[in-house]
Design a protein around this motif. Structure first.
Motif: not given
Length: 343
Positions: A159-166
């Motif tokens: 795991a490197q990053v976290i991305t938020v969506h809708h």
């Protein structure tokens, strides 16, 4: 069932006919000829098929009360797997009261118009995982039809990053039970053309509904182990299953999607609270500084980028292409959420 309406070839219109009628005006030179129009009553969004990276601009317009709207640009999907292009474009919400959709595109075969999936709400307790310090309804808990899961053997990367969506569409208001929303998104992502994107699974690792309920997404290989490789401990370098939420940058990228359209409104307090808890647990366990800029490396395809450790999907446009996800309001408050995750 997902509704997919194919255009009747008899309704195809030529660019010359439309230009002569004055329907395209000054846009005629900028957009390709209309492919046709179709009934969109009862549907909530539309998408185009087969948009190639270098295709001419595409657009749709809607007929509302007998009047056509201005053309709305349609973009190639910025979601999806790194190794399998989506068959459909980014979705375009259908305005209230619209009864026809007119497609203006080049090298686009057929438009799809999709209506919500409907199902009976759950009436009994559901299986829930507490593996990472927050409750997440498992895939069996929300009723995933694993026959649709055709992604193939799962792949994992640190795991490197976290991305938020809708989700934008569906908003969740179409259903009596938000688990139906999750199933609907799953079907749209997993089913092959012409009924969906053809990715073979849900593209997000987690989804969060307006009540703050968290749902497991992409299949990891074990029902009770969302996000990460089964048997993994939540620590720096933990291996996350590769999903399909930022095209070109999925390896090591955790995707969290809030159900709703947050272009002009904020998520519910309950949803934001759950997102805060998830970000806190994941950042703490993985040793991710949510304020940091990460030198992201996709080992699967060689893509590199410097991005926020906790990003909105729109922060990845240099890699995945144009998108309005996760909506202006949600994207604006992400810095506040990352700050709260450190308290």
């Amino acid at each position: 069932m997902t509704q997919h309406i194919r255009i009747d070839r008899r309704t195809l219109l030529t660019g010359a006919a439309l230009t002569a009628a004055g329907l395209l005006g000054t846009r005629a030179g900028a957009l390709a000829a209309p492919v046709g129009e179709t009934d969109c009553r009862g549907a909530v969004f539309t998408a185009l098929r087969d948009i190639e990276p270098n295709a001419a601009p595409a657009a749709v317009r809607f007929q509302v009360a007998g009047v056509w709207t201005d053309p709305i640009p349609v973009h190639r999907t910025a979601h999806g797997r790194d190794d399998r292009p989506g068959k459909l474009s980014e979705i375009v919400p259908i305005p209230p009261g619209a009864d026809r959709v007119d497609v203006i595109a080049e090298n686009v075969t057929l438009p799809g118009v999709f209506a919500p999936v409907t199902a009976q709400p759950f009436t009994t307790a559901v299986t829930t995982s507490y593996a990472w310090g927050f409750p997440a309804v498992t895939r069996s808990g929300w009723g995933a039809d694993e026959a649709l899961q055709t992604w193939g053997e799962p792949e994992y990367a640190p795991a490197q990053v976290i991305t938020v969506h809708h989700t934008q569409i569906p908003t969740g208001q179409e259903y009596d039970d938000y688990r139906d929303t999750v199933r609907g998104v799953y079907r749209f992502h997993a089913l092959p053309d012409p009924d969906g994107q053809g990715w073979g699974d849900l593209g997000y690792h987690l989804m969060i509904d307006p009540n703050g309920v968290i749902y497991s997404g992409r299949h990891t290989g074990a029902d009770d182990s969302p996000i990460f490789k089964p048997g993994t401990a939540l620590k720096p370098g933990a291996e996350v299953v590769t999903a399909g939420h930022v095209r070109g940058a999925n390896s090591g990228n955790i995707g969290i999607c809030l159900i709703g359209d947050f272009s002009r409104t904020l998520p519910s307090k309950a949803a934001l609270h759950s997102l805060d808890i998830v970000l806190t647990r994941l950042c703490s366990g993985l040793g991710i500084n949510p304020f940091a800029q990460i030198n992201y490396v996709n080992a699967a395809n060689g893509v590199t980028a410097v991005k926020p450790a906790v990003a909105g999907h729109g922060d990845w446009q240099s890699v995945c292409g144009e998108t309005t996800c996760p909506g202006d309001f949600l994207h604006t408050i992400l810095p506040l959420l990352t700050a709260l995750s450190q308290l």
